[in-house]
Enzyme design. Structure first.
Site, short mmCIF file in Angstrom:
data_model
loop_
_atom_site.label_atom_id
_atom_site.label_comp_id
_atom_site.label_asym_id
_atom_site.label_seq_id
_atom_site.Cartn_x
_atom_site.Cartn_y
_atom_site.Cartn_z
N ASP A 179 0.85 -1.20 0.00
CA ASP A 179 0.00 0.00 0.00
C ASP A 179 0.89 1.24 0.00
O ASP A 179 2.09 1.14 -0.30
CB ASP A 179 -0.97 -0.05 1.19
CG ASP A 179 -2.29 0.68 0.90
OD1 ASP A 179 -2.25 1.75 0.27
OD2 ASP A 179 -3.36 0.19 1.30
N ASP A 180 0.33 2.42 0.33
CA ASP A 180 1.09 3.66 0.26
C ASP A 180 2.43 3.55 1.01
O ASP A 180 2.51 2.97 2.09
CB ASP A 180 0.29 4.82 0.88
CG ASP A 180 -1.02 5.07 0.14
OD1 ASP A 180 -1.16 4.63 -1.03
OD2 ASP A 180 -1.92 5.70 0.73
#
Ligand SMILES: *[C@@H]1O[C@H](CO)[C@@H](O)[C@H](O)[C@H]1NC(C)=O
Ligand SMILES: *[C@@H]1O[C@H](CO)[C@@H](O)[C@H](O)[C@H]1NC(C)=O
Ligand SMILES: *[C@@H]1O[C@H](CO)[C@@H](O)[C@H](O)[C@H]1NC(C)=O
Ligand SMILES: *[C@@H]1O[C@H](CO)[C@@H](O)[C@H](O)[C@H]1NC(C)=O
Ligand SMILES: *[C@@H]1O[C@H](CO)[C@@H](O)[C@H](O)[C@H]1NC(C)=O
Ligand SMILES: *[C@@H]1O[C@H](CO)[C@@H](O)[C@H](O)[C@H]1NC(C)=O
Ligand SMILES: *[C@@H]1O[C@H](CO)[C@@H](O)[C@H](O)[C@H]1NC(C)=O
Ligand SMILES: *[C@@H]1O[C@H](CO)[C@@H](O)[C@H](O)[C@H]1NC(C)=O
Length: 448
Positions: free
Chosen positions: A253-254
């Site tokens: 993810d980020d």
């Protein structure tokens, strides 16, 4: 607790205390070093002296708790270094205490047991009102710190491994009862340093400083499989004076996402993320390289991002918020971004993310004002950018300067709505909302 000190561990500890460079810096490069005062620890303990066995089989929870209790009760203000020698140390989650350094030797691995049934729960964060992914309480992070001051996690590139797989699978098959545990969370804490460690396979967000100040993260490697759900790298959340630099992150993810709570809970708690620097980071993410949001209700201000290199990622830079969030996003300065093989270069959007419950006020709109994105170079970028403001709260004062994104394929190359600002030296030519302002005399002048 009976303590027997092996001569070898005394030697290693003595060695560490004498040769460890406490203020190593590379040439004249700016570093985060000034943000947290460097403490020299005169007292040292080895986890081996508390019965820990690094054989990859023994459960060492009692050893970690006993060693950290000893530090907690020792009351020494110069603090204590807890040395973890080479080996694989299985343990359940444990709490840190103030005035301590958790030091992982070369080849030291602290590994979470994969016990999803007996994992302890803690209260939800007030700015979230519930667990981030499930209502109610949430599983405590593998390594946890609450209300602490002066804590360092460092060493010679040892590893903290969350063994997240069973948690990812529970998310995938929808059997999670509560929000998954992070790998490391510091809550309401200050003067925190995390450096020279590998953090891997977090069940959820990897490193989460929340309601913290004076936090430095440098020379860390954060790893998790590309398909592991929600394994954000570093999430500074309602925190100030955070400095993150010289690190490599590749997760599911980020890579870095700055947050400040969501909707009515974040608005009521009203605790911004501010004065944050992120620089010299490299990595790849199926989602965003550098993200702001989407939880932005306490406000996000004065964020400086410099010299970021991204490969094989979903979105290079993603500023995201939502209706019902309130809060203001202001003073975001991003410069020096190189990206290669990225689906979307830049995305700024007012309708991203979910809600804690149905009690958010859809008329409580976020304010986005004053974002500078300059000196961006991208190759093999499929779509240059998208900027979607909100009709009733248009994004204002956006400046794109010296942005070149090559390899765009799928039109529209840029897509904008409800935004004002300016674009100079931007290639390919951005949307009329930004170029028109420039023609009318608007400019990036006061941004650069
Ligand atoms: C570290 O700091 C000390 C004291 O401020 C200084 O004397 C020393 O030269 C510094 N070392 C390096 C490598 O910068
Ligand atoms: C710990 O420090 C506090 C405050 O300085 C003091 O009151 C207390 O007696 C100390 N306890 C021990 C065990 O030294
Ligand atoms: C660890 O800290 C949490 C939150 O402060 C607390 O609820 C929990 O009881 C602590 N665990 C231990 C083993 O002390
Ligand atoms: C934050 O931690 C401090 C100790 O450092 C404590 O006095 C304070 O009550 C804590 N605040 C909250 C909201 O937990
Ligand atoms: C630390 O370990 C990681 C993972 O094994 C590796 O990729 C990285 O190069 C190492 N860093 C240093 C400075 O040795
Ligand atoms: C913005 O944050 C930086 C640290 O990232 C800090 O040095 C600076 O003083 C802050 N500026 C304002 C106006 O608060
Ligand atoms: C960013 O990179 C540029 C060009 O390589 C360099 O001049 C500048 O010092 C770097 N800034 C930081 C904060 O590392
Ligand atoms: C534009 O950005 C590139 C890096 O992407 C940098 O090398 C160059 O110096 C910048 N040009 C100007 C005019 O700032």
């Amino acid at each position: 607790m009976k303590v027997s000190r092996a001569p070898i561990s005394i030697f290693i500890l003595f060695f560490l205390s004498t040769v460890l460079p406490h203020n190593l810096s590379l040439g004249s490069q700016i570093t985060c070093a000034g943000i947290v005062p460097m403490k020299h620890r005169n007292n040292m303990l080895s986890i081996s002296d508390f019965g820990a066995v690094g054989d990859g089989k023994t459960l060492n929870t009692n050893s970690f708790n006993a060693a950290i209790d000893r530090i907690r009760n020792s009351n020494s203000s110069d603090g204590t270094l807890l040395y973890v020698p080479r080996g694989v140390y299985f343990t359940e989650s444990f709490n840190l205490t103030s005035h301590m350094t958790l030091y992982l030797a070369d080849g030291a691995v602290i590994k979470a047991v994969q016990d999803t049934k007996n994992w302890p729960l803690v209260d939800p964060l007030p700015s979230y009102g519930r667990g981030r992914e499930r209502p109610g309480r949430r599983y405590i992070s593998f390594i946890h710190g609450d209300g602490l001051n002066d804590v360092v996690i460092t060493g010679r590139n040892g590893t903290i491994d969350g063994q997240g797989e069973p948690w990812w699978n529970m998310w995938r098959d929808g059997t999670l009862k509560f929000t998954r545990p992070g790998l490391i969370e510091f809550k309401n804490s200050s003067n925190i340093v995390v450096s020279h460690v590998v953090l891997q396979n977090s069940p959820f967000w990897t490193l989460h400083p929340v309601y913290c100040s004076n936090v430095v993260v440098h020379h860390v490697t954060i790893l998790a499989p590309t398909d592991s759900p929600n394994t954000d790298g570093i999430d500074p959340d309602s925190s100030s004076n955070v400095c993150i630099e010289d690190s490599y992150i590749s997760t599911g993810d980020d890579l870095v996402a700055v947050k400040s709570g969501w909707d009515e809970y974040g608005i009521a708690y009203n605790h911004p993320s501010r004065d944050i620097t992120i620089r010299r980071m490299t990595g790849s993410s199926p989602f965003a390289g550098i993200a702001i949001g989407s939880e932005t209700s306490g406000g996000i201000q004065n964020i400086t991002v410099e010299n970021i290199t991204l490969y094989n990622s979903g979105i290079g830079i993603h500023i995201k918020t939502n209706i019902g969030r309130g809060g203001s996003i202001q003073g975001i300065k991003i410069s020096g971004v190189y990206m290669e093989k990225v689906r979307t270069g830049i995305k700024i959007s007012g309708n991203t993310g979910d809600h804690p419950d149905d009690n958010f006020n859809p008329n409580t709109l976020p304010i986005v004002n004053g974002i500078t994105i300059k000196n961006v170079w991208g190759i093999k970028v499929e779509r240059a950018g998208m900027v979607y403001g909100l009709k009733d709260s248009p994004f204002t004062n956006l400046c794109l300067f010296n942005v070149t994104l090559t390899g765009t394929q799928s039109p529209p190359i840029w897509k904008c709505s409800d935004v004002t600002g300016a674009a100079e030296k931007v290639n390919p030519t951005p949307c009329p909302e930004l170029t028109a302002t420039t023609q009318q005399g608007g400019s990036c002048e006061n941004h650069i």
